[in-house]
Motif scaffolding. Structure first.
Motif, PDB file in Angstrom:
ATOM      1  N   TYR A   1      10.238  -4.770   2.702  1.00 51.31           N
ATOM      2  CA  TYR A   1       9.919  -4.653   1.284  1.00 51.31           C
ATOM      3  C   TYR A   1       8.661  -5.485   1.040  1.00 51.31           C
ATOM      4  O   TYR A   1       8.277  -6.336   1.858  1.00 51.31           O
ATOM      5  N   ASP A   2       8.020  -5.240  -0.085  1.00 55.48           N
ATOM      6  CA  ASP A   2       6.860  -6.043  -0.452  1.00 55.48           C
ATOM      7  C   ASP A   2       6.630  -5.906  -1.953  1.00 55.48           C
ATOM      8  O   ASP A   2       7.005  -4.886  -2.556  1.00 55.48           O
ATOM      9  N   PHE A   3       6.095  -6.933  -2.536  1.00 54.47           N
ATOM     10  CA  PHE A   3       5.638  -6.873  -3.925  1.00 54.47           C
ATOM     11  C   PHE A   3       4.474  -7.852  -4.075  1.00 54.47           C
ATOM     12  O   PHE A   3       4.434  -8.898  -3.435  1.00 54.47           O
ATOM     13  N   PHE A   4       3.521  -7.467  -4.889  1.00 53.95           N
ATOM     14  CA  PHE A   4       2.300  -8.255  -5.016  1.00 53.95           C
ATOM     15  C   PHE A   4       1.588  -7.860  -6.305  1.00 53.95           C
ATOM     16  O   PHE A   4       1.706  -6.725  -6.780  1.00 53.95           O
ATOM     17  N   MET A   5       0.837  -8.795  -6.857  1.00 57.18           N
ATOM     18  CA  MET A   5       0.046  -8.536  -8.050  1.00 57.18           C
ATOM     19  C   MET A   5      -1.282  -7.925  -7.621  1.00 57.18           C
ATOM     20  O   MET A   5      -2.073  -8.531  -6.907  1.00 57.18           O
ATOM     21  N   ILE A   6      -1.507  -6.670  -8.044  1.00 58.73           N
ATOM     22  CA  ILE A   6      -2.768  -5.999  -7.745  1.00 58.73           C
ATOM     23  C   ILE A   6      -3.868  -6.561  -8.648  1.00 58.73           C
ATOM     24  O   ILE A   6      -4.996  -6.813  -8.212  1.00 58.73           O
ATOM     25  N   ASP A   7      -3.523  -6.737  -9.882  1.00 57.71           N
ATOM     26  CA  ASP A   7      -4.369  -7.464 -10.831  1.00 57.71           C
ATOM     27  C   ASP A   7      -3.435  -8.123 -11.832  1.00 57.71           C
ATOM     28  O   ASP A   7      -2.213  -8.137 -11.637  1.00 57.71           O
TER      29      ASP A   7
ATOM     30  N   LEU B   1      -1.013  -2.344   6.241  1.00 57.45           N
ATOM     31  CA  LEU B   1      -1.829  -1.208   5.801  1.00 57.45           C
ATOM     32  C   LEU B   1      -1.552  -0.857   4.344  1.00 57.45           C
ATOM     33  O   LEU B   1      -2.490  -0.625   3.557  1.00 57.45           O
ATOM     34  N   VAL B   2      -0.285  -0.782   3.950  1.00 55.54           N
ATOM     35  CA  VAL B   2       0.051  -0.458   2.565  1.00 55.54           C
ATOM     36  C   VAL B   2      -0.528  -1.512   1.626  1.00 55.54           C
ATOM     37  O   VAL B   2      -1.144  -1.187   0.584  1.00 55.54           O
ATOM     38  N   ASN B   3      -0.360  -2.768   1.985  1.00 54.11           N
ATOM     39  CA  ASN B   3      -0.858  -3.847   1.129  1.00 54.11           C
ATOM     40  C   ASN B   3      -2.383  -3.798   1.001  1.00 54.11           C
ATOM     41  O   ASN B   3      -2.937  -3.915  -0.097  1.00 54.11           O
ATOM     42  N   ASN B   4      -3.064  -3.599   2.133  1.00 56.59           N
ATOM     43  CA  ASN B   4      -4.530  -3.584   2.106  1.00 56.59           C
ATOM     44  C   ASN B   4      -5.074  -2.444   1.256  1.00 56.59           C
ATOM     45  O   ASN B   4      -5.969  -2.644   0.419  1.00 56.59           O
ATOM     46  N   PHE B   5      -4.558  -1.225   1.465  1.00 59.45           N
ATOM     47  CA  PHE B   5      -5.054  -0.080   0.701  1.00 59.45           C
ATOM     48  C   PHE B   5      -4.664  -0.188  -0.772  1.00 59.45           C
ATOM     49  O   PHE B   5      -5.422   0.237  -1.665  1.00 59.45           O
ATOM     50  N   ALA B   6      -3.476  -0.755  -1.041  1.00 60.25           N
ATOM     51  CA  ALA B   6      -3.053  -0.916  -2.440  1.00 60.25           C
ATOM     52  C   ALA B   6      -3.951  -1.906  -3.174  1.00 60.25           C
ATOM     53  O   ALA B   6      -4.305  -1.699  -4.350  1.00 60.25           O
ATOM     54  N   MET B   7      -4.330  -2.981  -2.503  1.00 58.80           N
ATOM     55  CA  MET B   7      -5.181  -3.991  -3.135  1.00 58.80           C
ATOM     56  C   MET B   7      -6.590  -3.472  -3.399  1.00 58.80           C
ATOM     57  O   MET B   7      -7.343  -4.072  -4.175  1.00 58.80           O
ATOM     58  N   MET B   8      -6.940  -2.361  -2.759  1.00 61.44           N
ATOM     59  CA  MET B   8      -8.251  -1.759  -3.000  1.00 61.44           C
ATOM     60  C   MET B   8      -8.266  -0.931  -4.278  1.00 61.44           C
ATOM     61  O   MET B   8      -9.317  -0.407  -4.686  1.00 61.44           O
ATOM     62  N   GLY B   9      -7.100  -0.803  -4.918  1.00 62.67           N
ATOM     63  CA  GLY B   9      -7.041  -0.180  -6.230  1.00 62.67           C
ATOM     64  C   GLY B   9      -6.751   1.298  -6.240  1.00 62.67           C
ATOM     65  O   GLY B   9      -6.859   1.934  -7.294  1.00 62.67           O
ATOM     66  N   GLY B  10      -6.358   1.881  -5.159  1.00 66.93           N
ATOM     67  CA  GLY B  10      -6.064   3.306  -5.141  1.00 66.93           C
ATOM     68  C   GLY B  10      -4.738   3.625  -5.801  1.00 66.93           C
ATOM     69  O   GLY B  10      -3.866   2.769  -5.981  1.00 66.93           O
ATOM     70  N   SER B  11      -4.567   4.889  -6.161  1.00 68.83           N
ATOM     71  CA  SER B  11      -3.292   5.334  -6.736  1.00 68.83           C
ATOM     72  C   SER B  11      -2.218   5.331  -5.651  1.00 68.83           C
ATOM     73  O   SER B  11      -2.525   5.357  -4.451  1.00 68.83           O
TER      74      SER B  11
END
Length: 384
Positions: A186-192, A220-230
């Protein structure tokens, strides 16, 4: 002297014989008998004495032979057996070797027995050596797995409250691997400042290979998510990256959503993962049957569909892996979705940490003593 009458002539005839003359033959006969008897007795005594001497000689010879045989037997059998017994009694600790000695080389069953002991001793020492090496290797692997478990646990968010400065939501998550390391994550993080990313995933397989694949997928999920994609775009990028070099043909199911904290709007995409469970503010937990896409790593060029739903204030989102619904008891019965909903709705208004504890207790009570076959991973977020 003796006499006799002759009737025919009227005469009488009288004979006179000396007594000594008539006794002589009798005396001679008696004398001969006594002589013969004396000679017979003498011969008997002589024979008896010779027999006694012979018997004594034979007895002495037999005793000597018996003593010699006993000594030979002692040297050939008793002493080797005694030495063998003594040596076996001395075997202990690090001195475990039984080796052939000249004492045991009797060219009979004693030597065969000693050789058997020597062979057994050699094989025992080889077995002990192998067991020692295997035990050392198992201890090394155990230490490495313990370290891998800690590393994997450190890879996941595990400090709660996770965002103590944020009062608009509460989040909690747990992962209980079936083995030392697992494939769930599992993972959770603030994108902004206003967007919270949430991930629930399950890698095919278990153990170390699944754990390695899990770490790569999480990063990979975390890195691409932090780049702001849908969410859909993020899953497509992760799938493309994993398919570039996936010779082992492993795959991972992923649910990825982004919660907009200011509005409660959730945008999500599902790559073959379990349905999320949603509770409205004053309602009960219900399955949210979303749009499923193909698993990540299964095929290149997959496109994922994105969908939205609303998380109301006071509402709760529950995410999980199939280890919860597919937990199995000794009767080979599955815990199932219905029992999950019952466990969640037993205390629907509670906080995420208590909610997950209630679910874990319900699963444990159902499974009983049956072994855990799959990782059990859960995440819950409540909008305050």
């Amino acid at each position: 002297m003796c006499g006799s009458l002759l009737d025919t002539v009227g005469w009488s005839v009288v004979s006179a014989v000396d007594k000594e003359l008539t006794d002589t033959p009798t005396k001679s006969l008696i004398a001969d008998y006594e002589k013969i008897n004396a000679e017979a007795q003498e011969e008997y005594r002589s024979s008896a004495e010779r027999s006694q001497r012979s018997l004594l000689f034979i007895t002495v010879v037999l005793l000597v032979l018996s003593s010699g045989s006993a000594l030979m037997l002692a040297n050939k059998i008793v002493k080797p057996v005694e030495r063998m017994t003594q040596r076996i009694g001395e075997i202990s600790g690090s001195d475990l070797a039984f080796e052939m000695e000249d004492t045991y080389r009797t060219k009979d069953e004693i030597e065969v027995l000693a050789e058997s002991f020597a062979t057994l001793s050699k094989r025992t020492l080889e077995y002990i050596s192998q067991i020692t090496k295997i035990t050392a290797e198992k201890e090394r692997i155990g230490a490495e797995l313990e370290l891998a478990t800690r590393i994997q646990a450190d890879m996941l968010p595990n400090i709660f409250p996770a965002f103590p400065e944020r009062e608009e939501f509460d989040i909690y998550a747990t992962m209980t691997p079936a083995k030392e390391v697992g494939g769930d994550f599992y993972d959770f993080f603030m994108i902004d400042d206003d967007h919270l990313g949430m991930v629930m995933a399950d890698v095919s397989g278990k153990g170390v290979p699944a754990a390695l694949f899990m770490m790569m997928s999480k990063i990979l999920v975390n890195n691409f998510a932090m780049m702001g994609g849908s969410p859909a775009k993020v899953l497509e990028q992760v799938n493309a990256q994993i398919c570039l070099n996936n010779k082992e043909e492993m795959f991972v199911t992923v649910w990825f959503g982004v919660l907009e904290l200011s509005t409660g709007k959730v945008k999500a995409a599902n790559a073959g993962h379990e349905y999320p469970i949603l509770k409205k503010a004053n309602g009960e937990f219900e399955l949210l049957k979303d749009k499923h896409g193909f698993v990540i790593g299964g095929m290149e060029g997959v496109r994922y569909k994105e969908y939205e739903f609303q998380l109301e204030k006071g509402g709760t989102l529950f995410l999980y892996t199939d280890g919860v619904a597919e937990a199995t008891n000794a009767k080979n019965e599955l815990f199932g979705t219905e029992r999950m909903l019952e466990a969640l709705n037993a205390e629907p208004q509670t906080d995420p940490k208590t909610l997950l504890a209630n679910m874990k207790n319900a699963v444990d009570a159902f499974v009983g003593d049956a072994p855990q076959f799959d990782d059990l991973t859960m995440l819950s977020v409540k909008l305050l």
